[in-house]
Write an enzyme that holds these catalytic residues in place. Sequence first.
Site, PDB file in Angstrom:
ATOM      1  N   PRO A   1       3.116  -4.435  24.726  1.00  0.00           N
ATOM      2  CA  PRO A   1       2.908  -4.878  26.108  1.00  0.00           C
ATOM      3  C   PRO A   1       2.951  -6.388  26.289  1.00  0.00           C
ATOM      4  CG  PRO A   1       0.805  -4.329  25.121  1.00  0.00           C
ATOM      5  CD  PRO A   1       1.859  -3.932  24.122  1.00  0.00           C
ATOM      6  N   LEU A   2       2.934  -7.123  25.169  1.00  0.00           N
ATOM      7  CA  LEU A   2       3.013  -8.584  25.230  1.00  0.00           C
ATOM      8  C   LEU A   2       4.388  -9.083  24.783  1.00  0.00           C
ATOM      9  CD1 LEU A   2      -0.546  -9.434  23.902  1.00  0.00           C
ATOM     10  CD2 LEU A   2       0.241  -9.271  26.265  1.00  0.00           C
ATOM     11  N   GLY A   3       5.386  -8.197  24.854  1.00  0.00           N
ATOM     12  CA  GLY A   3       6.749  -8.608  24.518  1.00  0.00           C
ATOM     13  C   GLY A   3       6.895  -9.100  23.096  1.00  0.00           C
ATOM     14  N   ARG A   4       6.117  -8.493  22.180  1.00  0.00           N
ATOM     15  CA  ARG A   4       6.119  -8.895  20.757  1.00  0.00           C
ATOM     16  C   ARG A   4       5.775 -10.382  20.618  1.00  0.00           C
ATOM     17  NH1 ARG A   4       8.164  -4.314  18.261  1.00  0.00           N
ATOM     18  NH2 ARG A   4       9.587  -3.087  19.540  1.00  0.00           N
TER      19      ARG A   4
ATOM     20  N   HIS B   1       6.861  11.255  17.340  1.00  0.00           N
ATOM     21  CA  HIS B   1       7.204   9.831  17.259  1.00  0.00           C
ATOM     22  C   HIS B   1       8.633   9.565  17.737  1.00  0.00           C
ATOM     23  CE1 HIS B   1       6.372   6.020  14.616  1.00  0.00           C
ATOM     24  NE2 HIS B   1       6.768   5.710  15.818  1.00  0.00           N
TER      25      HIS B   1
ATOM     26  N   TYR C   1       0.800  -1.221   0.000  1.00  0.00           N
ATOM     27  CA  TYR C   1       0.000   0.000   0.000  1.00  0.00           C
ATOM     28  C   TYR C   1       0.834   1.273   0.000  1.00  0.00           C
ATOM     29  CZ  TYR C   1      -4.244  -2.710   0.890  1.00  0.00           C
ATOM     30  OH  TYR C   1      -5.298  -3.576   0.791  1.00  0.00           O
TER      31      TYR C   1
END
Length: 336
Positions: free
Chosen positions: A208-211, A128, A62
């Site tokens: 937050p889920l450690g990737r 950013h 895209y």
Amino acid sequence: MVPKRRLGIDGLEVSEIGLGFMPMSEFYGPADEKACEQAVRRAVELGVTFIDTASAYGSESYGESANEDLLGRALRGRRDDVVLATKFGVRRVGGDRIADNSAVHIRDSIDASLRRLGTEYIDLYYMHRRDPLVPIEETVGVMSELVTAGKVRHLGLSEVAGDTLRKACKVYQISAVQCEYSLMSRHIEDDLLEVARAWGVGLVAYAPLGRALLTNEWSRVRVDDPRDVRFTIPRFRQSNLRSNLDLVARVKPLAAELECSLAQLALAWLLRKGEDIVPIPGTRRISHLEENAGACAVRDRLTAQHMEVLETVFQPKAVAGERNSPEAMTFMSLEP
């Protein structure tokens, strides 16, 4: 429905679990427009109404800034149902990314983001990455002009040092600072989190889920694909990965005791760390979105003893490998 929380002291209210939109177009495989639309629709139904994107998230199929384009189309007819966050400050030059906090870039970026997202205003607008050539006071001064113009409602910073945040707040009240934060990445507890709380700034936790390390889905993940951002991260190299998965295995009995998934346990830990913290896990799968929303109920069952177990296992020095590639780490501004 997912409850709400206040980010910062200036009135920004968001769902206490958000949706990170970055994986929808890049870093974890090719874009899928249908998945984007379905995820946004289900997120709104669940009350996961805080959605985070950035002008720098692109796609091979895209193009540059594809993430905002995809989200803009998915939000048609739903804009008023969500709190929308996006970011400026990263430009692509060839195959590289550079930080640009110039006034011209900021003003051009907000207009382009508004157009791509199909909205008249952004609820939370982040810097950013910090451009070391531009004083933070100057950057925040230009950002504040966007609030005055009605294009932006609240200001945020991403991946900055505590001292940078302190200087920024002296110019204009910052509502939120975004940084990687999880059981696997607790570095901000040393400085940034304390400064944020002293200045009334909320904390938005990405990855937050450690990737995916802190999930029941890890066995299905491949990290040998160069298109996957984890391919370049030291934490996911084989020796480090084995060590980190051993840590995860040590808390699986706790998840079983609480009758929740690993992901819910990891998110509940963050929610219990403070009412000023909002995790924004990214996912394309409806089942994962629903699972993440369920962490709010688990939060209320976490005791002080549970928290102690988790923090003892995931001591910062116990996690093997840096949280990002050397190139990416030089692009962050966590040092004073």
